[in-house]
Design an enzyme around this catalytic site. Sequence first.
Site, PDB file in Angstrom:
ATOM      1  N   ASP A  92       0.862  -1.183   0.000  1.00  0.00           N
ATOM      2  CA  ASP A  92       0.000   0.000   0.000  1.00  0.00           C
ATOM      3  C   ASP A  92       0.899   1.234   0.000  1.00  0.00           C
ATOM      4  O   ASP A  92       2.120   1.134   0.112  1.00  0.00           O
ATOM      5  CB  ASP A  92      -0.991  -0.014   1.159  1.00  0.00           C
ATOM      6  N   ASP A 271      -7.395  -8.039   1.540  1.00  0.00           N
ATOM      7  CA  ASP A 271      -6.393  -8.170   2.598  1.00  0.00           C
ATOM      8  C   ASP A 271      -7.015  -7.693   3.891  1.00  0.00           C
ATOM      9  O   ASP A 271      -7.966  -6.907   3.883  1.00  0.00           O
ATOM     10  CB  ASP A 271      -5.147  -7.330   2.301  1.00  0.00           C
TER      11      ASP A 271
END
Length: 376
Positions: A92, A271
Amino acid sequence: MKFEVIHTDPHTNARAGIITTDHGKIETPIFMPVGTVGSVKGVHQTELKNDIDAKIILGNTYHLYLRPGMDVLKAAGGLHKFINWDRAILTDSGGFQVFSLAANRKLTDEGVTFRSHIDGSKHIFTPESVVDTERIIGSDFMMALDECTPYPCTYQYAAKSLELTHKWLARGVAHFKNTEPLYGHSQAYFPIVQGSVYKDLREKSAEFIASQDMAGNAIGGLSVGEPVEMMYEMIEVVNKILPKDKPRYLMGVGTPANIIEGVARGIDMFDCVMPTRNARNGMIFTSQGTMNMKNEKWKYDFSELDPNGTSFVDHYYSKAYLRHLVTSNERLAAQIASIHNLAFYLSLVKEIRKRINDGTFYEWKDGAVKTMMQRL
């Protein structure tokens, strides 16, 4: 990166596909264990590969940027080599951590200035610097810098935040196109749809994100406290617009029930820290529902941890033994529970793929969601 849809469910928006990366093929829908600082907490890489069979894990740009730092990762030849992991990695952008962990953060059109939660040192993330950082990390999937709006927030705040996220994205895309991978494998760049729980903002964001024509797209800013029905509604709104021929990644979600419902609405990648975080608190997920291993009822239960489990720990240890470790605050408890939970999540998405492929997903879905929400 290449994505191919193999089967679709005629009654829902669920689809099964394959993402091909330079670090292997990933069958979708997929769940990605979270390895924030280059480590999935309490789980060896060999267990991730051989027992859990994770095809992809996550790293966090914010945390890796601060520790071990880019100099170390570059000298190591990237995160894959640093942690000895030859499968895919997604990172990320670190934006969420900046807004949730860092002190004295300041947002401008240029980027975000913040102080480290570790030592208070001052740093700046810009769309360009985050691309450079993720190039050094060497992840297969790179997320664009965005602002994740809190819940609740006003329409005005969400609209202003979205404008900033889109400005940052345009710069990030340009910089991504003007730079090259460092370690000989390709990298994909995913924009992130924002807009809080406001339908028109989500639509506006999805249209802008789709127009960037990147290899895949992510949906952020959900599972941050809003009612679950609202989250599902936003997923439906966004997925009507995001291209069907590219993978869709729902960030930070969630429970087993969330995953099944997300797949039904067209999500391919998930996730969440829940499997490992809940494991450390003695909570395990099974095909029959959720077990709190602190409960007295497991004290004399010497049966297998999970007879339907796919991990070696499910058949090696008893419920009574795990309860003993949990109540004794033994470190092994978190390790056993984490391995079990991650193996369960990976077996769940495998079952989902099987159901989509053989045409039974729709009839299986509602019963599975009900079962997953049971407390045993």
